[in-house]
Design an enzyme around this catalytic site. Structure first.
Site, PDB file in Angstrom:
ATOM      1  N   ASN A   7      -5.631 -54.550 -27.262  1.00 22.72           N
ATOM      2  CA  ASN A   7      -5.553 -54.457 -28.754  1.00 22.72           C
ATOM      3  C   ASN A   7      -6.786 -53.795 -29.182  1.00 22.72           C
ATOM      4  O   ASN A   7      -7.629 -54.540 -29.308  1.00 22.72           O
ATOM      5  CB  ASN A   7      -5.172 -56.015 -29.192  1.00 22.72           C
ATOM      6  CG  ASN A   7      -5.029 -56.156 -30.781  1.00 22.72           C
ATOM      7  OD1 ASN A   7      -5.112 -54.988 -31.397  1.00 22.72           O
ATOM      8  ND2 ASN A   7      -4.683 -57.322 -31.271  1.00 22.72           N
ATOM      9  N   ARG A  91      -0.756 -53.204 -28.042  1.00 23.67           N
ATOM     10  CA  ARG A  91      -0.372 -53.624 -29.341  1.00 23.67           C
ATOM     11  C   ARG A  91      -0.763 -52.266 -30.360  1.00 23.67           C
ATOM     12  O   ARG A  91      -1.750 -51.690 -30.690  1.00 23.67           O
ATOM     13  CB  ARG A  91      -1.262 -54.706 -29.877  1.00 23.67           C
ATOM     14  CG  ARG A  91      -0.774 -55.142 -31.251  1.00 23.67           C
ATOM     15  CD  ARG A  91      -2.054 -55.723 -32.090  1.00 23.67           C
ATOM     16  NE  ARG A  91      -1.225 -56.177 -33.379  1.00 23.67           N
ATOM     17  CZ  ARG A  91      -1.985 -56.448 -34.399  1.00 23.67           C
ATOM     18  NH1 ARG A  91      -3.320 -56.392 -34.123  1.00 23.67           N
ATOM     19  NH2 ARG A  91      -1.528 -56.876 -35.449  1.00 23.67           N
ATOM     20  N   ASP A 148       4.241 -53.583 -34.056  1.00 21.83           N
ATOM     21  CA  ASP A 148       4.157 -55.045 -34.786  1.00 21.83           C
ATOM     22  C   ASP A 148       5.476 -54.692 -35.901  1.00 21.83           C
ATOM     23  O   ASP A 148       6.066 -55.739 -36.385  1.00 21.83           O
ATOM     24  CB  ASP A 148       3.017 -55.048 -35.772  1.00 21.83           C
ATOM     25  CG  ASP A 148       1.691 -55.663 -35.161  1.00 21.83           C
ATOM     26  OD1 ASP A 148       1.990 -56.144 -33.921  1.00 21.83           O
ATOM     27  OD2 ASP A 148       1.001 -55.983 -35.916  1.00 21.83           O
ATOM     28  N   HIS A 208       3.715 -66.946 -40.600  1.00 20.98           N
ATOM     29  CA  HIS A 208       2.514 -66.630 -39.644  1.00 20.98           C
ATOM     30  C   HIS A 208       1.493 -66.506 -40.605  1.00 20.98           C
ATOM     31  O   HIS A 208       1.269 -65.743 -41.495  1.00 20.98           O
ATOM     32  CB  HIS A 208       2.662 -65.065 -39.109  1.00 20.98           C
ATOM     33  CG  HIS A 208       1.496 -64.390 -38.516  1.00 20.98           C
ATOM     34  ND1 HIS A 208       1.545 -64.461 -37.108  1.00 20.98           N
ATOM     35  CD2 HIS A 208       0.365 -63.947 -38.934  1.00 20.98           C
ATOM     36  CE1 HIS A 208       0.174 -63.868 -36.657  1.00 20.98           C
ATOM     37  NE2 HIS A 208      -0.399 -63.560 -37.863  1.00 20.98           N
ATOM     38  N   GLY A 210      -2.486 -66.581 -41.061  1.00 22.90           N
ATOM     39  CA  GLY A 210      -3.738 -66.525 -40.634  1.00 22.90           C
ATOM     40  C   GLY A 210      -4.601 -65.847 -41.751  1.00 22.90           C
ATOM     41  O   GLY A 210      -4.174 -65.766 -43.062  1.00 22.90           O
ATOM     42  N   ASN A 211      -5.631 -65.026 -41.540  1.00 21.96           N
ATOM     43  CA  ASN A 211      -6.435 -64.324 -42.493  1.00 21.96           C
ATOM     44  C   ASN A 211      -5.618 -63.226 -43.216  1.00 21.96           C
ATOM     45  O   ASN A 211      -5.437 -63.309 -44.407  1.00 21.96           O
ATOM     46  CB  ASN A 211      -7.625 -63.756 -41.995  1.00 21.96           C
ATOM     47  CG  ASN A 211      -8.698 -63.128 -43.013  1.00 21.96           C
ATOM     48  OD1 ASN A 211      -8.409 -62.055 -43.776  1.00 21.96           O
ATOM     49  ND2 ASN A 211      -9.444 -64.211 -43.395  1.00 21.96           N
ATOM     50  N   PHE A 284     -10.043 -70.130 -44.510  1.00 14.10           N
ATOM     51  CA  PHE A 284      -9.711 -71.180 -45.203  1.00 14.10           C
ATOM     52  C   PHE A 284     -10.073 -72.544 -44.970  1.00 14.10           C
ATOM     53  O   PHE A 284     -10.308 -73.495 -45.681  1.00 14.10           O
ATOM     54  CB  PHE A 284      -8.230 -71.270 -44.437  1.00 14.10           C
ATOM     55  CG  PHE A 284      -7.132 -70.199 -45.283  1.00 14.10           C
ATOM     56  CD1 PHE A 284      -6.301 -70.801 -46.381  1.00 14.10           C
ATOM     57  CD2 PHE A 284      -7.162 -69.076 -44.976  1.00 14.10           C
ATOM     58  CE1 PHE A 284      -5.222 -69.929 -46.829  1.00 14.10           C
ATOM     59  CE2 PHE A 284      -6.087 -68.308 -45.592  1.00 14.10           C
ATOM     60  CZ  PHE A 284      -5.429 -68.567 -46.321  1.00 14.10           C
ATOM     61  N   ARG A 285     -11.172 -72.613 -44.074  1.00 12.26           N
ATOM     62  CA  ARG A 285     -11.764 -73.822 -43.548  1.00 12.26           C
ATOM     63  C   ARG A 285     -13.003 -74.142 -44.521  1.00 12.26           C
ATOM     64  O   ARG A 285     -13.010 -75.083 -44.995  1.00 12.26           O
ATOM     65  CB  ARG A 285     -12.442 -73.829 -42.090  1.00 12.26           C
ATOM     66  CG  ARG A 285     -11.051 -73.900 -41.122  1.00 12.26           C
ATOM     67  CD  ARG A 285     -11.576 -73.350 -39.705  1.00 12.26           C
ATOM     68  NE  ARG A 285     -12.115 -71.940 -39.636  1.00 12.26           N
ATOM     69  CZ  ARG A 285     -12.402 -71.354 -38.654  1.00 12.26           C
ATOM     70  NH1 ARG A 285     -12.712 -71.976 -37.396  1.00 12.26           N
ATOM     71  NH2 ARG A 285     -13.043 -70.044 -38.662  1.00 12.26           N
ATOM     72  N   GLU A 384       0.976 -63.441 -28.939  1.00 16.58           N
ATOM     73  CA  GLU A 384       1.318 -61.851 -29.149  1.00 16.58           C
ATOM     74  C   GLU A 384       1.207 -61.384 -27.820  1.00 16.58           C
ATOM     75  O   GLU A 384       1.810 -60.209 -27.399  1.00 16.58           O
ATOM     76  CB  GLU A 384       0.736 -61.352 -30.207  1.00 16.58           C
ATOM     77  CG  GLU A 384       1.149 -61.753 -31.593  1.00 16.58           C
ATOM     78  CD  GLU A 384       0.084 -61.491 -32.843  1.00 16.58           C
ATOM     79  OE1 GLU A 384       0.534 -60.545 -33.413  1.00 16.58           O
ATOM     80  OE2 GLU A 384      -0.949 -61.908 -33.042  1.00 16.58           O
TER      81      GLU A 384
END
Length: 399
Positions: A7, A91, A148, A208, A210-211, A284-285, A384
């Site tokens: 990737n 990927r 993707d 999904h 994530g960032n 997010f944390r 993935e």
């Protein structure tokens, strides 16, 4: 059969080597800061401790060469020679409408892919560099492109056509493509396996988160709609991306702030989202911690994020004609009890009820809904790389 999965990002290469006999990971790691000072390779053999090698990595090709050197190293390696690699799975972010499934690289495929690099200018060119390096360093070894976008090629026209002049679609192929397809494909199959029902019988909403974040409606095992669009900018509120906004806003701001197209693109992609609202972070944390300490903008950012996901769940519930399973995956989806709780709160009328105790789970496969919840809610860590390896085996097997 041993498969290498690559990737390639703008300044990194993630890699994993699988023994597909039992789908075991033999080695994995990351080459990072390619073309920058302080470049290094993180290498992990099996379940052993990670090792870090500080190595100059001026190019992606050099990074891949160094990864190969580690894989056959007499002390740290897992291979006696590179000849043990039977195939490489790459990927690839964007296949447009040229590639509706994973493909084996040949001259025609290579040239077609080279012609659509501009569909994802921040990703596709680096994906191609990985292919080029492997073709040169491993001639004769089958190379497979796993896109993707390909999982979403089953969307009906009414889901992917934008209400713009139709000739723009014909001329420039401007339409919804969707992303994170490999992840959505994996978790939909995995959750069906866990609940013991054929995926073809299920109505699934896959989140999904994530960032980068996207949500997909899956019916009879196929994607019928997804939140990301022509680019990954559309849809949910993300770490630094704005998601859905009034299309007139960028035009207005370009005039008022005297911004160029490149500058507005930078703001919408890299300075908006959770970061833009909170002013704290795109992580997010960090935003969650700030919210707990009373930061109102951080609190608002999380509420806006959850509200947008909730809206999409409602919309996809409608187009699916009901719902059997709601899945959370990726960084926030897998490790964000707070975010999952905010999203599912108020969805009881749709048959979604979270078990507060089970919802504390982080990074493990678990059903987190209550026994009387009509919709099963699951946390499924995405994989993935394994999905790319499986696709590589499938495509090479067709050869």
């Amino acid at each position: 059969m041993k498969v290498l999965v690559l990737n390639c990002g703008s300044s990194s290469v993630k890699y994993q080597v699988f023994d597909m006999k039992d789908e075991k990971v033999l080695a994995k790691g990351l080459a990072e800061r390619i073309g920058l000072d302080g470049s290094r390779i993180v290498y992990q053999r099996g379940v052993e401790s990670k090792k870090v090698f500080e190595i100059p990595l001026p190019t992606h090709k050099k990074a891949i060469e160094e990864i190969f050197r580690l894989l056959v190293d007499k002390n740290d390696g897992i291979l006696s020679s590179l000849n043990e690699i039977d195939a490489v799975g790459h990927r690839v972010v964007h296949g447009g409408d040229k590639f509706i499934e994973s493909v084996l690289v040949n001259d025609e495929v290579y040239n077609t892919f080279k012609g659509i690099l501009d569909l994802a200018p921040l990703h596709n060119p680096y994906n191609l560099q990985g292919v080029d390096a492997c073709l040169e360093l491993m001639p004769g070894v089958p190379q497979v492109l796993v896109f993707d976008t390909s999982f979403h090629q089953t969307m009906p026209e009414e889901a992917y056509i934008y209400a713009l002049p139709y000739e723009w679609y014909e001329k420039y192929k401007i339409r919804r493509y969707g992303f994170h397809g490999t992840s959505h494909y994996y978790v939909s199959r995995r959750v069906a396996e866990l609940i013991g029902r054929p995926v073809e019988e299920l109505k699934i909403i896959s989140c999904h988160l994530g960032n980068g974040a996207s949500i997909t409606a899956i019916k009879n095992g196929k994607s019928i709609d997804t939140s990301m669009g022509y680019t990954p900018l559309e849809g949910l509120v993300m770490g630094t991306r704005c998601g859905d906004i009034d299309p007139a806003i960028p035009i207005l701001l370009m005039e008022k702030e005297n911004l160029s197209p490149k500058q507005i693109d930078e703001i919408l992609n890299k300075k908006s989202g959770i970061l833009g609202i909170s002013g704290v972070s795109s992580d997010f944390r960090d935003v969650g911690e700030a919210a707990e300490k009373g930061n109102k903008r951080a609190e608002l950012a999380l509420k806006v994020f959850a509200y947008r996901v909730k809206k999409y769940i409602g919309a996809y519930h409608a187009i699916l004609g009901g719902l059997d399973v709601l899945v959370f995956t990726a960084g926030v989806g897998e490790r964000g009890p707070l975010e999952r709780s905010l999203i599912c709160s108020g969805l009881e009328h749709l048959g979604i009820k979270l078990d507060p105790e089970k919802n504390k789970v982080k990074g493990e496969e678990l059903k987190i809904s209550t026994p009387d919840s009509k919709v099963e809610v699951w946390v499924i860590p995405t994989n993935e790389e394994l999905m790319i390896a499986r696709e590589t085996v499938r495509v090479v097997g067709k050869k």
